[in-house]
Scaffold this active site. Structure first.
Site, short mmCIF file in Angstrom:
data_model
loop_
_atom_site.label_atom_id
_atom_site.label_comp_id
_atom_site.label_asym_id
_atom_site.label_seq_id
_atom_site.Cartn_x
_atom_site.Cartn_y
_atom_site.Cartn_z
N HIS A 23 -69.71 -32.45 -75.48
CA HIS A 23 -69.10 -33.41 -74.83
C HIS A 23 -68.21 -32.67 -73.74
O HIS A 23 -67.70 -31.72 -74.12
CB HIS A 23 -68.12 -34.34 -75.80
CG HIS A 23 -67.19 -33.27 -76.51
ND1 HIS A 23 -66.05 -33.10 -76.19
CD2 HIS A 23 -67.32 -32.91 -77.98
CE1 HIS A 23 -65.53 -32.30 -77.15
NE2 HIS A 23 -66.15 -32.21 -77.97
N ASP A 24 -68.13 -33.14 -72.71
CA ASP A 24 -66.95 -32.83 -71.48
C ASP A 24 -67.45 -31.61 -70.93
O ASP A 24 -66.70 -30.74 -70.59
CB ASP A 24 -65.72 -32.92 -72.00
CG ASP A 24 -65.26 -34.19 -72.72
OD1 ASP A 24 -65.12 -34.89 -71.84
OD2 ASP A 24 -65.09 -34.22 -73.69
N GLY A 59 -67.53 -28.13 -76.95
CA GLY A 59 -66.92 -29.28 -76.10
C GLY A 59 -66.05 -28.69 -74.93
O GLY A 59 -65.39 -27.47 -75.21
#
Length: 257
Positions: free
Chosen positions: A120-121, A138
């Site tokens: 994520h991200d 992440g």
């Protein structure tokens, strides 16, 4: 007109561009947008708010846009955004963002080899190569033209500089500045990526200056703040050096040594 295999499942509301191909048993979610001439092979799952550009090829068993593994993620409407002309090989996993950046982004002209994981991200630039089994935790960022060797895990919030190259099997827990080579079970600097820079058209003058910058940072016994001050005073007008200095000064995890 899209070419969709009869066994594929396309969610109502999904947008497919001209010339898109969807292979057998692939599943495309209702909030997915796929640009022209992108090819989705068999058994691919694309979910969530995912926007994919043109002329990509996504190989079998890839999973894109599924929810984050971050336990703090509570189902916010975050996104996955992928540019043009990427090759995303078998079993690659790309997770949507969280309420940190709200999106996971992959630029254009990248090659993600088999079993790469993009958490994520994560933000990946353009023209990067991530070899087999690279694992990005992440919030990692990867600059343009970076090459990351196979079986390399990268700690969350690390930044990988543009035009850097990391050897296979390296463990990266701090930032890798732009233009350099890095390698090791706990990655350290191994020199300037001179060959890569030359191939990409960097001038001999720029490469020569960057070699001097590298020696001051990584091979002299100067304190980092003193080395940075000398570099800024001596070479600070050079655009490559400006990029290097900006990267190091903005590093929150510190740079590898």
């Amino acid at each position: 007109m899209a070419n969709i295999h009869k066994t594929a499942i396309i969610g109502e509301g999904a947008v497919l561009g001209k010339g898109v191909e969807i292979g057998p048993y692939s599943i495309i979610g209702s909030e997915v947008v796929i640009g022209d001439n992108t090819i989705i092979e068999s058994h691919v799952v694309i979910d969530g708010i995912t926007i994919i550009g043109k002329n990509n090829k996504i190989y079998s068993y890839a999973s894109i846009g599924k929810e984050s593994q971050d336990l703090k993620y509570k189902g916010e409407p975050t996104k996955t955004i992928i540019g043009d002309n990427n090759k995303i090989r078998e079993f690659v996993t790309i997770h949507r963002g969280t309420d940190d950046k709200w999106e996971t982004v992959i630029g254009s002209n990248n090659l993600l080899m088999v079993y790469v994981h993009v958490a994520h991200d994560v933000i990946i630039g353009d023209n990067c190569i991530l070899a087999n089994n690279v694992t990005l935790a992440g919030h990692v960022t990867v600059g343009d033209f970076a090459i990351i060797g196979g079986l390399t895990p990268i700690h969350q919030f690390c930044n990988i500089g543009a035009h850097s190259m990391t050897g296979g099997g390296s463990l990266i827990v701090q930032d890798v500045p732009p233009y350099i080579l890095a390698e090791g079970s706990r990655a350290v600097a191994r020199g300037l990526n001179s060959v890569g820079l030359s191939r990409r058209g960097f001038s001999k003058e720029d490469i020569s200056i960057l070699k001097k910058v590298y020696r001051l940072i990584f091979r002299s016994k100067m304190l980092l703040k003193d080395a940075l001050a000398e570099i800024e005073e001596t070479y600070g007008e050079n655009e490559c050096v400006k990029n290097f200095l900006e990267f190091v000064k903005n590093s929150s995890r510190g740079i590898i040594k």
